[in-house]
Scaffold this active site. Structure first.
Site, PDB file in Angstrom:
ATOM      1  N   ASN A   9       0.867  -1.185   0.000  1.00 21.57           N
ATOM      2  CA  ASN A   9       0.000   0.000   0.000  1.00 21.57           C
ATOM      3  C   ASN A   9       0.901   1.231   0.000  1.00 21.57           C
ATOM      4  O   ASN A   9       1.519   1.542   1.017  1.00 21.57           O
ATOM      5  CB  ASN A   9      -0.893  -0.039   1.256  1.00 21.57           C
ATOM      6  CG  ASN A   9      -1.727   1.222   1.403  1.00 21.57           C
ATOM      7  OD1 ASN A   9      -1.773   2.066   0.502  1.00 21.57           O
ATOM      8  ND2 ASN A   9      -2.389   1.364   2.544  1.00 21.57           N
ATOM      9  N   HIS A  94      -9.445   0.996   5.159  1.00 17.78           N
ATOM     10  CA  HIS A  94      -8.149   1.239   5.810  1.00 17.78           C
ATOM     11  C   HIS A  94      -8.367   2.209   6.981  1.00 17.78           C
ATOM     12  O   HIS A  94      -9.189   3.121   6.886  1.00 17.78           O
ATOM     13  CB  HIS A  94      -7.159   1.825   4.801  1.00 17.78           C
ATOM     14  CG  HIS A  94      -5.760   1.824   5.334  1.00 17.78           C
ATOM     15  ND1 HIS A  94      -5.318   2.755   6.241  1.00 17.78           N
ATOM     16  CD2 HIS A  94      -4.725   0.966   5.120  1.00 17.78           C
ATOM     17  CE1 HIS A  94      -4.053   2.479   6.556  1.00 17.78           C
ATOM     18  NE2 HIS A  94      -3.676   1.397   5.886  1.00 17.78           N
ATOM     19  N   GLU A  96      -6.760   4.652   7.956  1.00 19.14           N
ATOM     20  CA  GLU A  96      -6.569   6.071   7.601  1.00 19.14           C
ATOM     21  C   GLU A  96      -7.817   6.646   6.935  1.00 19.14           C
ATOM     22  O   GLU A  96      -8.108   7.834   7.046  1.00 19.14           O
ATOM     23  CB  GLU A  96      -5.313   6.217   6.716  1.00 19.14           C
ATOM     24  CG  GLU A  96      -4.043   6.025   7.547  1.00 19.14           C
ATOM     25  CD  GLU A  96      -2.867   5.446   6.793  1.00 19.14           C
ATOM     26  OE1 GLU A  96      -2.858   5.471   5.554  1.00 19.14           O
ATOM     27  OE2 GLU A  96      -1.945   4.943   7.475  1.00 19.14           O
ATOM     28  N   GLU A 181      -4.943  -4.916  10.660  1.00 20.28           N
ATOM     29  CA  GLU A 181      -3.972  -3.837  10.825  1.00 20.28           C
ATOM     30  C   GLU A 181      -4.281  -3.075  12.115  1.00 20.28           C
ATOM     31  O   GLU A 181      -5.092  -2.126  12.100  1.00 20.28           O
ATOM     32  CB  GLU A 181      -4.044  -2.866   9.645  1.00 20.28           C
ATOM     33  CG  GLU A 181      -3.667  -3.477   8.318  1.00 20.28           C
ATOM     34  CD  GLU A 181      -3.101  -2.431   7.360  1.00 20.28           C
ATOM     35  OE1 GLU A 181      -2.111  -2.742   6.717  1.00 20.28           O
ATOM     36  OE2 GLU A 181      -3.646  -1.308   7.289  1.00 20.28           O
ATOM     37  N   GLY A 187       2.736   2.515  10.776  1.00 22.38           N
ATOM     38  CA  GLY A 187       3.667   3.646  10.623  1.00 22.38           C
ATOM     39  C   GLY A 187       4.393   4.027  11.897  1.00 22.38           C
ATOM     40  O   GLY A 187       4.989   5.100  11.975  1.00 22.38           O
ATOM     41  N   SER A 227       3.754  -1.796  10.278  1.00 14.52           N
ATOM     42  CA  SER A 227       5.208  -1.799  10.489  1.00 14.52           C
ATOM     43  C   SER A 227       5.880  -3.105  10.093  1.00 14.52           C
ATOM     44  O   SER A 227       6.824  -3.552  10.737  1.00 14.52           O
ATOM     45  CB  SER A 227       5.536  -1.427  11.948  1.00 14.52           C
ATOM     46  OG  SER A 227       5.107  -0.112  12.219  1.00 14.52           O
TER      47      SER A 227
HETATM   48  P1  13P Z   1       3.209   0.601   7.558  1.00 16.05           P
HETATM   49  O1  13P Z   1       3.740  -0.700   6.999  1.00 16.05           O
HETATM   50  O2  13P Z   1       3.902   1.804   7.003  1.00 16.05           O
HETATM   51  O3  13P Z   1       3.141   0.566   9.056  1.00 16.05           O
HETATM   52  O4  13P Z   1       1.696   0.726   7.035  1.00 16.05           O
HETATM   53  C1  13P Z   1       0.850  -0.346   7.174  1.00 16.05           C
HETATM   54  C2  13P Z   1      -0.391  -0.070   6.431  1.00 16.05           C
HETATM   55  O5  13P Z   1      -1.171   0.775   6.821  1.00 16.05           O
HETATM   56  C3  13P Z   1      -0.635  -0.819   5.189  1.00 16.05           C
HETATM   57  O6  13P Z   1      -1.928  -0.634   4.737  1.00 16.05           O
END
Ligand code: 13P
Length: 272
Positions: A9, A94, A96, A181, A187, A227
């Site tokens: 992603n 997601h 976010e 997730e 992140g 991560s």
């Molecule tokens: P990171 O691998 O940067 O932590 O992000 C994970 C993510 O949100 C993938 O959709």
């Protein structure tokens, strides 16, 4: 046997030029992959360019979001019908999107159904926030998110036919991917442990088995995300419950992403 998936992603990163450069670097190493499905999810504006570059390779393409209406006066949105000409997968729900853009469980459910109805494979993301984990509410949150997102998916009608295309559970399982997730791991560099992720993913499979058919839930692919790096991927995919990874930051580095894919293929291949 579930085929592992490693999906990247890219989030809101890369211009079209940068996306092309990244794919070029990956293609040099990854032209034909066997033993895992690899999915790249660049920003919308790069889907066409990346899709053209991936023609003839086994790497698949996904989008990062979708609206739930096929066409109409929704300025700025992208419809599942539009995406169906460009890619095979789409990330839905997601965290976010849920936390920055207000995607509720109800919206996520509409998006999952709209994706399936347009022959797109949703990668449905679920996961608890830090305060929910600390309050011991992980299972409660996951249960709510999974149940709500999958509600009524057996009645989805494909846009190109009047049949109930997804009336068979096996078909649902083949068309759907879930990614666990945990929001606190995204992140932050603070990934869940392999054990934590495997336990929650087992719970997700149990919840899915109550919504869709039990056998279908067994063949559903469920990934870990948050991560993930080349240094910790082995810890996750060593667990038979975890069918691969949804990778954010590390998927923007060709060499590291290749390593994540290769380790997944090796470990899953040796534990068959
Ligand atoms: P990171 O691998 O940067 O932590 O992000 C994970 C993510 O949100 C993938 O959709």
């Amino acid at each position: 046997m579930r085929i592992p998936i490693v999906a990247g992603n890219w989030k809101m990163n890369t211009t079209v030029t940068e996306a092309e450069r990244l794919v070029m670097e990956m293609l040099e190493k990854l032209n034909r992959i066997e033993g895992a499905e690899v999915v790249l999810c660049p920003p919308f504006v790069s889907l066409v360019a990346v899709g053209m570059m991936l023609e003839g390779s086994s790497i698949k393409l996904g989008a990062q979001n979708v609206y739930f209406v096929t066409a109409g006066a929704y300025t700025g949105e992208i419809s599942p019908l539009m995406l169906s000409e460009l890619c095979e997968f789409v990330i839905v729900g997601h965290s976010e999107r849920r936390w920055h853009f207000g995607d509720t469980d109800e919206v996520v459910n509409k998006k999952v159904k709209a994706a399936l109805a347009n022959n797109l494979k949703p990668i449905l993301c679920v996961g608890e926030r830090l305060e929910e984990k600390e309050a011991g509410k992980t299972e409660e949150v996951i249960h709510r998110q999974v149940t709500a997102a999958l509600d009524g998916i057996e009645h989805v009608v494909a846009s190109d036919s009047s049949e109930y295309r997804l009336s068979r559970d096996a078909e649902i399982a083949a068309s759907l991917v879930i990614a666990y997730e945990p929001v606190w791991a995204i992140g932050t560099g603070k990934a869940a442990s392999g054990e934590q992720a495997a336990a929650t993913i087992e719970f997700i499979r149990d919840v899915a088995a109550k919504t869709i058919d039990k056998n279908a839930a067994q063949s559903l692919r469920i990934l870990y995300g948050g991560s993930v790096t080349a240094a910790n991927i082995a810890e996750f995919v060593a667990h038979p419950q975890i069918d691969g990874a949804l990778v954010g930051g590390a998927s923007l580095k060709a060499v590291e992403f290749m390593s994540i894919i290769q380790q997944t293929i090796e470990i899953k291949g040796s534990t068959k």
